[in-house]
Motif scaffolding. Structure first.
Motif, PDB file in Angstrom:
ATOM      1  N   LYS A  12       0.867  -1.194   0.000  1.00 16.76           N
ATOM      2  CA  LYS A  12       0.000   0.000   0.000  1.00 16.76           C
ATOM      3  C   LYS A  12       0.898   1.237   0.000  1.00 16.76           C
ATOM      4  O   LYS A  12       1.742   1.396   0.876  1.00 16.76           O
ATOM      5  CB  LYS A  12      -0.907  -0.011   1.250  1.00 16.76           C
ATOM      6  N   SER A  14       0.596   5.304   0.053  1.00 14.61           N
ATOM      7  CA  SER A  14      -0.365   6.397   0.184  1.00 14.61           C
ATOM      8  C   SER A  14       0.050   7.575  -0.689  1.00 14.61           C
ATOM      9  O   SER A  14       1.214   7.714  -1.073  1.00 14.61           O
ATOM     10  CB  SER A  14      -0.480   6.832   1.639  1.00 14.61           C
ATOM     11  N   GLY A  15      -0.913   8.401  -0.972  1.00 15.85           N
ATOM     12  CA  GLY A  15      -0.650   9.598  -1.762  1.00 15.85           C
ATOM     13  C   GLY A  15       0.363  10.498  -1.068  1.00 15.85           C
ATOM     14  O   GLY A  15       1.210  11.112  -1.719  1.00 15.85           O
ATOM     15  N   GLY A  53      -2.903   5.198  -3.072  1.00 15.69           N
ATOM     16  CA  GLY A  53      -3.815   6.191  -2.512  1.00 15.69           C
ATOM     17  C   GLY A  53      -3.971   7.385  -3.444  1.00 15.69           C
ATOM     18  O   GLY A  53      -3.483   7.366  -4.583  1.00 15.69           O
ATOM     19  N   GLY A  54      -4.637   8.408  -2.946  1.00 20.08           N
ATOM     20  CA  GLY A  54      -4.885   9.574  -3.799  1.00 20.08           C
ATOM     21  C   GLY A  54      -4.820  10.886  -3.050  1.00 20.08           C
ATOM     22  O   GLY A  54      -5.046  11.959  -3.612  1.00 20.08           O
ATOM     23  N   GLY A  55      -4.504  10.786  -1.752  1.00 17.20           N
ATOM     24  CA  GLY A  55      -4.529  11.972  -0.886  1.00 17.20           C
ATOM     25  C   GLY A  55      -3.571  13.086  -1.302  1.00 17.20           C
ATOM     26  O   GLY A  55      -3.717  14.224  -0.855  1.00 17.20           O
ATOM     27  N   ARG A  59      -8.680  14.490  -1.455  1.00 16.84           N
ATOM     28  CA  ARG A  59      -9.215  13.656  -0.380  1.00 16.84           C
ATOM     29  C   ARG A  59     -10.696  13.994  -0.194  1.00 16.84           C
ATOM     30  O   ARG A  59     -11.061  15.175  -0.141  1.00 16.84           O
ATOM     31  CB  ARG A  59      -8.470  13.977   0.912  1.00 16.84           C
ATOM     32  N   GLY A  60     -11.516  12.963  -0.108  1.00 16.09           N
ATOM     33  CA  GLY A  60     -12.957  13.166  -0.009  1.00 16.09           C
ATOM     34  C   GLY A  60     -13.371  14.062   1.140  1.00 16.09           C
ATOM     35  O   GLY A  60     -14.145  14.995   0.958  1.00 16.09           O
ATOM     36  N   ASP A  74     -15.759  12.018  -2.672  1.00 16.33           N
ATOM     37  CA  ASP A  74     -15.123  10.690  -2.612  1.00 16.33           C
ATOM     38  C   ASP A  74     -14.838  10.142  -4.009  1.00 16.33           C
ATOM     39  O   ASP A  74     -13.793   9.546  -4.239  1.00 16.33           O
ATOM     40  CB  ASP A  74     -16.002   9.713  -1.820  1.00 16.33           C
ATOM     41  N   GLY A  77     -11.831  11.691  -5.155  1.00 14.57           N
ATOM     42  CA  GLY A  77     -10.670  11.056  -4.506  1.00 14.57           C
ATOM     43  C   GLY A  77     -10.304   9.757  -5.208  1.00 14.57           C
ATOM     44  O   GLY A  77      -9.122   9.465  -5.439  1.00 14.57           O
ATOM     45  N   MET A  78     -11.304   8.982  -5.574  1.00 18.41           N
ATOM     46  CA  MET A  78     -11.027   7.703  -6.267  1.00 18.41           C
ATOM     47  C   MET A  78     -10.387   7.969  -7.628  1.00 18.41           C
ATOM     48  O   MET A  78      -9.481   7.247  -8.037  1.00 18.41           O
ATOM     49  CB  MET A  78     -12.319   6.885  -6.396  1.00 18.41           C
ATOM     50  N   THR A 135     -12.015   1.016  -3.424  1.00 22.72           N
ATOM     51  CA  THR A 135     -12.997  -0.070  -3.444  1.00 22.72           C
ATOM     52  C   THR A 135     -14.074   0.207  -4.494  1.00 22.72           C
ATOM     53  O   THR A 135     -14.933  -0.643  -4.741  1.00 22.72           O
ATOM     54  CB  THR A 135     -13.723  -0.192  -2.083  1.00 22.72           C
ATOM     55  N   ASN A 137     -16.260   2.472  -3.935  1.00 20.48           N
ATOM     56  CA  ASN A 137     -17.397   2.974  -3.139  1.00 20.48           C
ATOM     57  C   ASN A 137     -16.998   4.190  -2.318  1.00 20.48           C
ATOM     58  O   ASN A 137     -15.925   4.180  -1.711  1.00 20.48           O
ATOM     59  CB  ASN A 137     -17.869   1.904  -2.143  1.00 20.48           C
ATOM     60  N   PHE A 140     -15.236   4.979   1.847  1.00 19.95           N
ATOM     61  CA  PHE A 140     -14.154   4.051   2.182  1.00 19.95           C
ATOM     62  C   PHE A 140     -12.821   4.738   1.919  1.00 19.95           C
ATOM     63  O   PHE A 140     -12.774   5.843   1.395  1.00 19.95           O
ATOM     64  CB  PHE A 140     -14.275   2.759   1.361  1.00 19.95           C
ATOM     65  N   SER A 141     -11.748   4.058   2.288  1.00 20.55           N
ATOM     66  CA  SER A 141     -10.413   4.611   2.056  1.00 20.55           C
ATOM     67  C   SER A 141      -9.604   3.620   1.234  1.00 20.55           C
ATOM     68  O   SER A 141      -9.997   2.452   1.082  1.00 20.55           O
ATOM     69  CB  SER A 141      -9.713   4.804   3.398  1.00 20.55           C
ATOM     70  N   THR A 142      -8.468   4.072   0.759  1.00 23.07           N
ATOM     71  CA  THR A 142      -7.617   3.138   0.016  1.00 23.07           C
ATOM     72  C   THR A 142      -6.930   2.156   0.972  1.00 23.07           C
ATOM     73  O   THR A 142      -6.483   1.106   0.528  1.00 23.07           O
ATOM     74  CB  THR A 142      -6.577   3.882  -0.846  1.00 23.07           C
TER      75      THR A 142
HETATM   76  N1  UDP Z   1     -11.940   6.891  -1.655  1.00 19.57           N
HETATM   77  C1  UDP Z   1     -13.228   6.385  -1.599  1.00 19.57           C
HETATM   78  N2  UDP Z   1     -13.427   5.039  -1.595  1.00 19.57           N
HETATM   79  C2  UDP Z   1     -12.393   4.143  -1.632  1.00 19.57           C
HETATM   80  C3  UDP Z   1     -11.068   4.646  -1.656  1.00 19.57           C
HETATM   81  C4  UDP Z   1     -10.876   6.014  -1.669  1.00 19.57           C
HETATM   82  O1  UDP Z   1     -14.181   7.147  -1.565  1.00 19.57           O
HETATM   83  O2  UDP Z   1     -12.631   2.920  -1.633  1.00 19.57           O
HETATM   84  C5  UDP Z   1     -11.724   8.355  -1.761  1.00 19.57           C
HETATM   85  C6  UDP Z   1     -11.794   9.067  -0.426  1.00 19.57           C
HETATM   86  O3  UDP Z   1     -12.409  10.313  -0.655  1.00 19.57           O
HETATM   87  C7  UDP Z   1     -10.331   9.278  -0.082  1.00 19.57           C
HETATM   88  C8  UDP Z   1      -9.712   9.501  -1.442  1.00 19.57           C
HETATM   89  O4  UDP Z   1     -10.433   8.610  -2.293  1.00 19.57           O
HETATM   90  O5  UDP Z   1     -10.145  10.377   0.761  1.00 19.57           O
HETATM   91  C9  UDP Z   1      -8.238   9.217  -1.554  1.00 19.57           C
HETATM   92  O6  UDP Z   1      -7.910   7.993  -0.918  1.00 19.57           O
HETATM   93  P1  UDP Z   1      -7.114   7.933   0.472  1.00 19.57           P
HETATM   94  O7  UDP Z   1      -7.448   9.126   1.314  1.00 19.57           O
HETATM   95  O8  UDP Z   1      -7.342   6.597   1.067  1.00 19.57           O
HETATM   96  O9  UDP Z   1      -5.624   8.048  -0.053  1.00 19.57           O
HETATM   97  P2  UDP Z   1      -4.257   8.054   0.782  1.00 19.57           P
HETATM   98  O10 UDP Z   1      -4.535   8.570   2.155  1.00 19.57           O
HETATM   99  O11 UDP Z   1      -3.763   6.654   0.814  1.00 19.57           O
HETATM  100  O12 UDP Z   1      -3.379   8.927  -0.038  1.00 19.57           O
END
Ligand code: UDP
Length: 240
Positions: A12, A14-15, A53-55, A59-60, A74, A77-78, A135, A137, A140-142
């Motif tokens: 994994k 993260s962004g 990830g995508g942060g 970020r959603g 969200d 974010g995906m 996911t 959806n 949820f988070s990555t």
């Molecule tokens: N996200 C979502 N559903 C998922 C995965 C991600 O809605 O199954 C959205 C959510 O808004 C999240 C954004 O995508 O804030 C970026 O993912 P995440 O924050 O998990 O990224 P990371 O913190 O790993 O960079």
């Protein structure tokens, strides 16, 4: 023969890690570092899946704080994770690593859709599979996507690459006296309120007995050490 302890892993990224020191977007140096790590895992013959990830882009929760509807934020974010996945695929292929991107949201012009059995087939053929769009959806988070995909493909461990050496009792970036844990149980993570992953991801790991290793992705030798079973970072398991 590879001396790796694992046959199949899920990494994994993260962004935040991808953003490097610039704090936003994709830092080319960091992207290169991560690609080198993945190349190293694959060269050891370990089947490798990646959830990105995508942060670093969107970020959603941040979007909804700005007055945007949470679900729309969200989905944005995906989509951000898809940008990162394509960047990672590009650099890996340049380095001679065969890859496939599978997206949880259909985007057939640029990525395969997520099909579990197809993902497993790619892994068996030693292709690195990058899972994009979390996911699929909202809410949820990555991190949760990483745990879910790891279980679906039968990964033996989740490797969570971070910018610090493992899990600490306080933020080591802010407090140099912070103490690192070498091992923890998922229950302790919840009890101590340690911010490793969101609680949905932590409980999913705990309930399904999936170990997690948190390590510093910037230290060059770390990934090999993790894969050969050397103590690096923090290992979190269901029980000690
Ligand atoms: N996200 C979502 N559903 C998922 C995965 C991600 O809605 O199954 C959205 C959510 O808004 C999240 C954004 O995508 O804030 C970026 O993912 P995440 O924050 O998990 O990224 P990371 O913190 O790993 O960079």
């Amino acid at each position: 023969m590879s001396d790796a302890k694992y046959r199949r892993v899920l990494l994994k990224v993260s962004g935040e890690v991808l953003a490097g020191d610039q704090g936003y977007g994709i830092d080319p140096k960091m992207l290169d570092t991560i690609a080198e790590e993945i190349k190293e895992i694959a060269s050891m013959g370990v089947e490798t899946a990646v959830v990105i990830g995508g942060g670093n882009i969107f970020r959603g929760i941040a979007g909804s704080a700005a007055g945007m509807e949470r679900t729309s934020a969200d989905y944005m974010g995906m989509l951000a994770t898809v940008l990162n996945a394509l960047a990672l695929q590009n650099i890996l292929e340049k380095k001679g690593v065969f890859t496939r991107v599978q997206s949880a949201i259909e985007m057939k012009e640029l990525a395969e859709g997520y099909i579990r059995r197809k993902a497993i087939r790619h892994l068996e053929k030693k292709r690195v599979v990058i899972f994009a769009a979390g996911t699929g959806n909202p809410y949820f988070s990555t991190d949760t996507a990483a745990v879910l995909r790891a279980m679906e493909i039968g990964a033996e461990v989740i490797l969570k690459g971070t910018k610090v050496d493992g899990v600490f009792d306080r933020d080591p970036m802010k407090d140099p006296a912070a103490r690192k844990f070498s091992e923890l149980t998922f229950f302790e993570v919840i009890e101590k309120g340690l911010k490793i992953m969101d609680s949905t991801a932590v409980t999913l790991c705990m309930d399904n007995n999936l170990p997690l290793i948190v390590f510093n992705v910037k230290e060059k030798e770390n990934i090999r050490k993790v894969l050969t079973g050397e103590r690096v970072g923090t290992i979190i398991r269901k029980s000690r």
